[in-house]
Design an enzyme around this catalytic site. Structure first.
Site, PDB file in Angstrom:
ATOM      1  N   LYS A  22       0.968  -1.020  -0.025  1.00  0.00           N
ATOM      2  CA  LYS A  22      -0.157  -0.076   0.016  1.00  0.00           C
ATOM      3  C   LYS A  22       0.853   1.322   0.082  1.00  0.00           C
ATOM      4  O   LYS A  22       0.738   2.206  -1.013  1.00  0.00           O
ATOM      5  CB  LYS A  22      -0.776   0.048   1.085  1.00  0.00           C
ATOM      6  CG  LYS A  22      -1.468   1.386   1.513  1.00  0.00           C
ATOM      7  CD  LYS A  22      -2.469   1.297   2.848  1.00  0.00           C
ATOM      8  CE  LYS A  22      -1.719   1.437   4.041  1.00  0.00           C
ATOM      9  NZ  LYS A  22      -1.245   2.957   4.132  1.00  0.00           N
ATOM     10  N   ASN A  23       1.891   1.078   0.981  1.00  0.00           N
ATOM     11  CA  ASN A  23       2.818   2.453   1.077  1.00  0.00           C
ATOM     12  C   ASN A  23       3.641   2.886  -0.076  1.00  0.00           C
ATOM     13  O   ASN A  23       4.260   3.784  -0.159  1.00  0.00           O
ATOM     14  CB  ASN A  23       3.156   2.549   2.419  1.00  0.00           C
ATOM     15  CG  ASN A  23       2.608   2.756   3.555  1.00  0.00           C
ATOM     16  OD1 ASN A  23       1.338   2.911   3.346  1.00  0.00           O
ATOM     17  ND2 ASN A  23       3.192   2.582   4.638  1.00  0.00           N
ATOM     18  N   CYS A 116      -4.275  12.587  13.924  1.00  0.00           N
ATOM     19  CA  CYS A 116      -4.989  11.254  13.638  1.00  0.00           C
ATOM     20  C   CYS A 116      -4.812  10.500  14.861  1.00  0.00           C
ATOM     21  O   CYS A 116      -4.026  11.006  15.864  1.00  0.00           O
ATOM     22  CB  CYS A 116      -4.475  10.699  12.292  1.00  0.00           C
ATOM     23  SG  CYS A 116      -2.910   9.718  12.502  1.00  0.00           S
ATOM     24  N   ARG A 121       1.205  14.350  13.541  1.00  0.00           N
ATOM     25  CA  ARG A 121       1.320  14.103  12.327  1.00  0.00           C
ATOM     26  C   ARG A 121       1.146  15.444  11.478  1.00  0.00           C
ATOM     27  O   ARG A 121       0.534  15.606  10.456  1.00  0.00           O
ATOM     28  CB  ARG A 121       0.175  13.049  11.711  1.00  0.00           C
ATOM     29  CG  ARG A 121       0.787  11.737  12.251  1.00  0.00           C
ATOM     30  CD  ARG A 121      -0.128  10.702  11.693  1.00  0.00           C
ATOM     31  NE  ARG A 121       0.757  10.041  10.545  1.00  0.00           N
ATOM     32  CZ  ARG A 121       0.203   8.946  10.005  1.00  0.00           C
ATOM     33  NH1 ARG A 121      -0.735   8.264  10.352  1.00  0.00           N
ATOM     34  NH2 ARG A 121       1.303   8.202   8.913  1.00  0.00           N
ATOM     35  N   ASP A 304       5.396   0.505  11.930  1.00  0.00           N
ATOM     36  CA  ASP A 304       4.050  -0.360  11.519  1.00  0.00           C
ATOM     37  C   ASP A 304       4.152  -1.902  12.190  1.00  0.00           C
ATOM     38  O   ASP A 304       2.993  -2.382  11.846  1.00  0.00           O
ATOM     39  CB  ASP A 304       4.005  -0.166  10.280  1.00  0.00           C
ATOM     40  CG  ASP A 304       3.545   1.277   9.788  1.00  0.00           C
ATOM     41  OD1 ASP A 304       3.108   2.277  10.485  1.00  0.00           O
ATOM     42  OD2 ASP A 304       3.644   1.519   8.230  1.00  0.00           O
ATOM     43  N   ARG A 396      -8.362  -0.532   5.380  1.00  0.00           N
ATOM     44  CA  ARG A 396      -7.501   0.326   4.489  1.00  0.00           C
ATOM     45  C   ARG A 396      -6.119  -0.207   4.143  1.00  0.00           C
ATOM     46  O   ARG A 396      -5.623   0.284   3.299  1.00  0.00           O
ATOM     47  CB  ARG A 396      -7.160   1.427   5.574  1.00  0.00           C
ATOM     48  CG  ARG A 396      -8.389   2.400   5.722  1.00  0.00           C
ATOM     49  CD  ARG A 396      -7.940   3.611   6.616  1.00  0.00           C
ATOM     50  NE  ARG A 396      -6.537   3.734   6.165  1.00  0.00           N
ATOM     51  CZ  ARG A 396      -5.337   4.364   7.014  1.00  0.00           C
ATOM     52  NH1 ARG A 396      -5.696   4.221   8.328  1.00  0.00           N
ATOM     53  NH2 ARG A 396      -4.390   4.575   6.564  1.00  0.00           N
TER      54      ARG A 396
HETATM   55  C1  UD1 Z   1       4.484   6.696   6.602  1.00  0.00           C
HETATM   56  C2  UD1 Z   1       3.892   5.484   6.466  1.00  0.00           C
HETATM   57  C3  UD1 Z   1       3.124   5.062   7.729  1.00  0.00           C
HETATM   58  C4  UD1 Z   1       4.266   4.885   8.641  1.00  0.00           C
HETATM   59  C5  UD1 Z   1       5.127   6.024   8.665  1.00  0.00           C
HETATM   60  C6  UD1 Z   1       6.620   5.654   9.469  1.00  0.00           C
HETATM   61  C7  UD1 Z   1       2.710   5.931   4.203  1.00  0.00           C
HETATM   62  C8  UD1 Z   1       1.602   6.444   3.279  1.00  0.00           C
HETATM   63  N1  UD1 Z   1       2.674   6.061   5.547  1.00  0.00           N
HETATM   64  O1  UD1 Z   1       3.664   7.699   7.265  1.00  0.00           O
HETATM   65  O2  UD1 Z   1       2.568   4.040   7.334  1.00  0.00           O
HETATM   66  O3  UD1 Z   1       3.831   4.465  10.087  1.00  0.00           O
HETATM   67  O4  UD1 Z   1       5.436   6.535   7.376  1.00  0.00           O
HETATM   68  O5  UD1 Z   1       7.271   4.769   9.028  1.00  0.00           O
HETATM   69  O6  UD1 Z   1       3.681   5.718   3.613  1.00  0.00           O
HETATM   70  N2  UD1 Z   1       6.770  14.584  10.841  1.00  0.00           N
HETATM   71  C9  UD1 Z   1       6.685  15.922  10.930  1.00  0.00           C
HETATM   72  N3  UD1 Z   1       6.561  16.796  10.049  1.00  0.00           N
HETATM   73  C10 UD1 Z   1       6.189  16.448   8.725  1.00  0.00           C
HETATM   74  C11 UD1 Z   1       6.137  15.148   8.611  1.00  0.00           C
HETATM   75  C12 UD1 Z   1       6.473  14.286   9.233  1.00  0.00           C
HETATM   76  O7  UD1 Z   1       7.088  16.367  12.103  1.00  0.00           O
HETATM   77  O8  UD1 Z   1       6.110  17.320   7.927  1.00  0.00           O
HETATM   78  C13 UD1 Z   1       6.720  13.554  11.908  1.00  0.00           C
HETATM   79  C14 UD1 Z   1       5.672  12.861  12.066  1.00  0.00           C
HETATM   80  O9  UD1 Z   1       4.722  13.456  13.086  1.00  0.00           O
HETATM   81  C15 UD1 Z   1       6.453  11.621  12.768  1.00  0.00           C
HETATM   82  C16 UD1 Z   1       7.680  11.332  11.870  1.00  0.00           C
HETATM   83  O10 UD1 Z   1       7.891  12.641  11.367  1.00  0.00           O
HETATM   84  O11 UD1 Z   1       6.703  11.560  14.027  1.00  0.00           O
HETATM   85  C17 UD1 Z   1       7.562  10.481  11.014  1.00  0.00           C
HETATM   86  O12 UD1 Z   1       6.555  10.563  10.181  1.00  0.00           O
HETATM   87  P1  UD1 Z   1       6.450  10.316   8.461  1.00  0.00           P
HETATM   88  O13 UD1 Z   1       7.606   9.449   8.250  1.00  0.00           O
HETATM   89  O14 UD1 Z   1       6.182  11.530   7.578  1.00  0.00           O
HETATM   90  O15 UD1 Z   1       5.220   9.395   8.392  1.00  0.00           O
HETATM   91  P2  UD1 Z   1       4.208   9.008   7.141  1.00  0.00           P
HETATM   92  O16 UD1 Z   1       5.128   9.597   5.900  1.00  0.00           O
HETATM   93  O17 UD1 Z   1       2.969  10.151   7.322  1.00  0.00           O
END
Ligand code: UD1
Length: 417
Positions: A22-23, A116, A121, A304, A396
């Site tokens: 999915k990701n 969420c 996030r 995850d 999902r």
């Molecule tokens: C992706 C995965 C999710 C997985 C996560 C961590 C997808 C669709 N989802 O989520 O399944 O759990 O990686 O491996 O690929 N953060 C910030 N600012 C930002 C973006 C992120 O502070 O702009 C922080 C987040 O709050 C979190 C950390 O960075 O604490 C990692 O998040 P991130 O890697 O961005 O997760 P996703 O990409 O949303």
């Protein structure tokens, strides 16, 4: 609304095919917005989140066909550059259209995803990256609006490693003028898979899979055909199920290289793992041993997989500790696991699990995607029937999970409430 019921106590045995990730599929489908030809993707999992991104692409004006595991996308004539709240609120990863839309249409208006269940996030890193590439960013009425005549290459440092943040900026930078360097980039296999697809479209990306990615902008991209990589989290979940039930399960269509940390921890817990190309066999005969886990970015232990391992620890002899370093609120499954009899105490980023050998079935509530998977796993070993409510979370991200588990010998069924 559906619920999933599991009657515990069955040993899992046999073969299970792993679906596409999915990701990886989500950013790759979003990347088809960067070209005006028809892209064809195979091994796409049939999941709610994939239907959500398909709906989003269609709402932007793309033509999409989704049949079995194949998705065709033609984004030749995009009618608008807005991702509305109704679609984004269903799936946070909708933010992945932001980078491609700005790169292709010079404008995007995307609803802010909001927090969420597992944490705040934020998307500040996505926005900072786009601003560095020269986009003007405005936040108004719950939407982020980005504009740029043509993005310009830049040096971008990510304060925190972000998977979708890296992917979004990667997709924006491929059509930018000049060279972009991403530092402290995410190294996840899904980022590499996206970079490979973009390179096949004609992009010039080097270093994907390392913390420094260099992108030399090109003027246009051409359509591609690509297969989605296997889902390492689905694979990991079935591996835990095998170890948990003292079973003997062979996964097919999986990628061992992406599962290093998971294999290592399963072996520490007492499972035997045998590998051949595309196949992993997981068995357990002896007792489950306690172990400690710290979630990290790839190639560390994936956040995850944390909830699923917690169930394994709840059944192991001795005390285990999980330290969650990626998301601040990712222990919501603990209260549900406790309802099944698990002995878990949460203190800040640590969960202390005192292992024992019995759980007992009860009605429980799924709260997020991976938490739901942990409840299904707990149901496999709990005495009696566990009823998991709000299974839309599970739908999902897991393709036909009850059918796959049933084929391995689990007593599991879906029912309407
Ligand atoms: C992706 C995965 C999710 C997985 C996560 C961590 C997808 C669709 N989802 O989520 O399944 O759990 O990686 O491996 O690929 N953060 C910030 N600012 C930002 C973006 C992120 O502070 O702009 C922080 C987040 O709050 C979190 C950390 O960075 O604490 C990692 O998040 P991130 O890697 O961005 O997760 P996703 O990409 O949303």
């Amino acid at each position: 609304m559906d619920k999933i019921c599991v009657e515990g106590g069955k040993r899992l045995e046999g073969q299970v095919g792993i679906s596409g990730a999915k990701n990886a599929a989500l950013p790759i489908l979003a990347s088809s917005l960067l070209t005006d030809g028809t892209c064809r993707f195979t091994n796409v999992p049939n999941l709610r989140d994939i239907h959500s991104i398909v709906q989003l692409l269609e709402s932007l004006g793309a033509y999409v066909e989704f049949e079995d595991d194949m998705v065709l996308v033609n984004a030749a004539s995009l009618a608008n550059s807005e991702a509305p709240y109704e679609l984004v609120r269903k799936m946070r990863a909708s933010i992945l259209v932001l980078g491609p839309l700005v790169a292709r249409l010079q404008h995007a208006r995307v609803s802010l995803p909001g927090g969420c269940a597992i944490g705040a996030r934020p998307i500040n890193l996505h926005l900072k990256g786009l601003a560095s590439l020269g986009a003007e960013i405005e936040l108004q009425h719950g939407y982020v609006e980005a504009r740029a005549k043509r993005l310009r290459g830049a040096e971008i440092y990510f304060d925190t490693v972000s998977v979708t943040g890296t992917e979004n900026i990667l997709m924006a930078a491929v059509l930018a003028e000049g060279v972009t360097v991403l530092r402290n980039a995410a190294r996840e296999p899904e980022v590499v898979a996206l970079a490979n697809v973009l390179n096949r479209m004609g992009a010039d990306i080097q270093g994907a899979g390392t913390a420094v990615i260099t992108i030399r902008g090109v003027d246009f991209l051409k359509p591609v055909e690509a297969a989605i990589i296997p889902d390492r989290i689905e694979a990991g979940t079935f591996m835990v199920a095998a170890a948990l039930t003292a079973g003997d399960v062979t996964l097919t269509g999986c990628e061992r290289e992406h599962l290093g940390a998971v294999c290592d921890k399963l072996q520490q817990a007492g499972a035997q793992i045998e590998q051949r190309p595309g196949r992993i066999r997981v068995r357990r005969e002896g007792p489950l041993a306690s172990l400690d886990i710290r979630t990290q970015t790839y190639p560390g232990f994936p956040t995850d997989m944390q909830a699923q391992f917690m169930v394994l620890m709840a059944m192991a002899n001795g005390q285990s500790i999980i330290t969650e370093t990626i998301f601040e609120n990712r222990f919501i499954h603990v209260s549900e696991l406790k309802r099944l009899g698990a002995d878990i105490v949460v203190s800040g980023e640590n969960a202390i699990i005192r292992g024992q050998t019995s759980l007992s079935g009860a009605p429980v509530m799924a709260t997020d995607l991976r938490a739901s998977a942990s409840l299904v796993l707990a149901g496999l070993v709990a005495e009696g029937v566990t009823e998991i409510h709000r299974v839309y979370h599970l739908d999902r991200g897991y393709e036909r999970i009850e059918a796959k588990l049933k084929k391995l010998g689990a007593s599991i069924w879906r029912a309407q409430i």
